[in-house]
Design a protein around this motif. Sequence first.
Motif, short mmCIF file in Angstrom:
data_model
loop_
_atom_site.label_atom_id
_atom_site.label_comp_id
_atom_site.label_asym_id
_atom_site.label_seq_id
_atom_site.Cartn_x
_atom_site.Cartn_y
_atom_site.Cartn_z
N ALA A 162 35.89 41.72 32.12
CA ALA A 162 36.49 43.07 32.16
C ALA A 162 37.93 42.98 32.66
O ALA A 162 38.82 43.69 32.16
CB ALA A 162 35.66 43.98 33.05
N ALA A 163 38.17 42.11 33.64
CA ALA A 163 39.54 41.94 34.16
C ALA A 163 40.45 41.35 33.09
O ALA A 163 41.61 41.76 32.95
CB ALA A 163 39.52 41.03 35.39
N LEU A 164 39.90 40.44 32.31
CA LEU A 164 40.68 39.85 31.21
C LEU A 164 41.07 40.93 30.21
O LEU A 164 42.24 41.03 29.80
CB LEU A 164 39.85 38.75 30.54
N ARG A 165 40.10 41.78 29.84
CA ARG A 165 40.41 42.87 28.88
C ARG A 165 41.42 43.84 29.47
O ARG A 165 42.32 44.30 28.77
CB ARG A 165 39.12 43.61 28.47
N GLU A 166 41.27 44.13 30.77
CA GLU A 166 42.21 45.05 31.41
C GLU A 166 43.63 44.46 31.41
O GLU A 166 44.61 45.17 31.12
CB GLU A 166 41.74 45.34 32.85
N ALA A 167 43.72 43.16 31.71
CA ALA A 167 45.03 42.50 31.67
C ALA A 167 45.62 42.58 30.26
O ALA A 167 46.81 42.87 30.09
CB ALA A 167 44.90 41.04 32.12
N GLU A 168 44.76 42.37 29.26
CA GLU A 168 45.24 42.41 27.88
C GLU A 168 45.70 43.83 27.50
O GLU A 168 46.70 44.00 26.83
CB GLU A 168 44.16 41.91 26.91
N ARG A 169 44.94 44.83 27.98
CA ARG A 169 45.35 46.23 27.72
C ARG A 169 46.74 46.50 28.30
O ARG A 169 47.49 47.29 27.76
CB ARG A 169 44.36 47.20 28.37
N ARG A 170 47.06 45.81 29.40
CA ARG A 170 48.37 46.02 30.03
C ARG A 170 49.40 45.01 29.51
O ARG A 170 50.41 44.75 30.15
CB ARG A 170 48.24 45.91 31.54
N GLY A 171 49.08 44.37 28.38
CA GLY A 171 50.08 43.54 27.70
C GLY A 171 50.16 42.11 28.20
O GLY A 171 51.09 41.38 27.85
N ALA A 172 49.20 41.68 29.02
CA ALA A 172 49.24 40.31 29.54
C ALA A 172 48.18 39.45 28.84
O ALA A 172 47.37 39.95 28.04
CB ALA A 172 49.02 40.32 31.05
N ASP A 173 48.20 38.15 29.14
CA ASP A 173 47.21 37.23 28.56
C ASP A 173 46.04 36.98 29.50
O ASP A 173 44.98 36.55 29.07
CB ASP A 173 47.86 35.87 28.26
N ASP A 174 46.26 37.17 30.80
CA ASP A 174 45.20 36.86 31.75
C ASP A 174 45.44 37.62 33.05
O ASP A 174 46.54 38.09 33.30
CB ASP A 174 45.13 35.35 32.03
N ALA A 175 44.38 37.72 33.84
CA ALA A 175 44.49 38.41 35.13
C ALA A 175 44.43 37.39 36.26
O ALA A 175 43.86 36.30 36.11
CB ALA A 175 43.34 39.40 35.29
N LEU A 176 45.03 37.76 37.37
CA LEU A 176 44.98 36.96 38.59
C LEU A 176 44.41 37.87 39.67
O LEU A 176 45.00 38.92 39.96
CB LEU A 176 46.41 36.52 38.93
N PHE A 177 43.26 37.48 40.22
CA PHE A 177 42.59 38.34 41.21
C PHE A 177 43.29 38.25 42.57
O PHE A 177 43.70 37.17 43.01
CB PHE A 177 41.14 37.91 41.40
N VAL A 178 43.36 39.41 43.24
CA VAL A 178 43.96 39.49 44.57
C VAL A 178 42.93 40.16 45.49
O VAL A 178 42.26 41.12 45.10
CB VAL A 178 45.27 40.31 44.53
N SER A 179 42.81 39.65 46.71
CA SER A 179 41.84 40.20 47.67
C SER A 179 42.37 41.51 48.25
O SER A 179 43.57 41.80 48.18
CB SER A 179 41.56 39.19 48.78
N THR A 180 41.49 42.29 48.88
CA THR A 180 41.93 43.57 49.46
C THR A 180 42.92 43.35 50.61
O THR A 180 43.72 44.23 50.92
CB THR A 180 40.74 44.39 50.00
N ASP A 181 42.86 42.15 51.25
CA ASP A 181 43.83 41.88 52.31
C ASP A 181 45.06 41.14 51.78
O ASP A 181 45.82 40.55 52.55
CB ASP A 181 43.18 41.15 53.51
N GLY A 182 45.25 41.17 50.45
CA GLY A 182 46.53 40.76 49.89
C GLY A 182 46.70 39.28 49.59
O GLY A 182 47.82 38.81 49.41
N TYR A 183 45.59 38.53 49.50
CA TYR A 183 45.71 37.11 49.18
C TYR A 183 45.40 36.88 47.70
O TYR A 183 44.47 37.47 47.14
CB TYR A 183 44.79 36.26 50.06
N VAL A 184 46.18 35.98 47.11
CA VAL A 184 45.98 35.63 45.71
C VAL A 184 44.78 34.68 45.63
O VAL A 184 44.71 33.70 46.38
CB VAL A 184 47.25 34.96 45.15
N LEU A 185 43.84 34.99 44.74
CA LEU A 185 42.60 34.23 44.67
C LEU A 185 42.63 33.24 43.50
O LEU A 185 42.93 32.08 43.68
CB LEU A 185 41.41 35.20 44.56
#
Length: 284
Positions: A162-185
């Motif tokens: 679902a994150a991949l599709r959401e990233a694609e909807r926003r014109g990107a190729d992939d998503a990068l998950f970020v934690s609620t405390d602001g760390y890149v996962l």
Amino acid sequence: VTLLAVLGPDLVASLVPADTPILRADDLGAVRGDGVFETVDVRAGAPWLLDAHLDRMARSAAALDLDLPPRTALEALAGALCAAWPADDEGQLRIVATRGPESGGPPTVYATLKPITDKQRAQRRDGIAVRTLPLGVPAGLRTAEPALLAGAKTLSYAVNMAALREAERRGADDALFVSTDGYVLEGTRANLVMAVDGRFVTPRTDIGILAGTTQADVFRFAEGEGIATSYELVTLADLEAADALWLLSSVRQAAPVRSVNGVTRAMDLAMTERINDFLLSREQ
Ligand code: PLP
């Protein structure tokens, strides 16, 4: 071409026609996402870094209290597919083990082998556009609670897709998950590595992300080249300040990141080529 091999109740691996039905309707892999898998690059007729993948599959299965068949049976499954595969073609091997039918029975274990796509190959060269998306958990939470299956490669990838599709909807190729405390996962199916002042930095693996076989291999490359490596807590500010970024995974290898949230990033194409030459040409 797609090839399919299944592991019988006698633990013998056999190649079957790719359209053979092999799951029961109540298979817990299908109805609950309850199972584990690995995706392995196949080249020169062999599964690349199979040992590292089977080690991780065993760790994933242990986290799920899932009994895997003996490792030799999984190796035979991969071997049966690779033996039927043209040695000159690069392929992607997926090994799957589910908890089996809800009504009882042994795990369902099978593997498929199919060609890598032009898109996967192109991303190694042309780079990818990435969107950051929230995962909705703090970085420390998943490792603190075993039932959250931190670092296990389970079949429950609906959120990732679902994150991949959401990233694609926003014109990107992939998503990068970020934690609620602001760390890149991590990416939806890949790890992040950044070049920072001549060092290679990747997010620490004790924050619930998957420990990547490709990322580990890229760190081996770096160490051979005298490039320092480190596992760190990476903030969005660190991501923004990095000199170059890559998403890494077994089939795609190193894809340079050409933009983050629509902002163009410098790509180190010479380094990308050296990394991918190392990943693609090395003897195991
Ligand atoms: N992170 C996630 C969530 C993944 O699904 C994957 C692989 O598919 C990776 C990272 C990268 O792991 P590897 O390099 O072992 O393929």
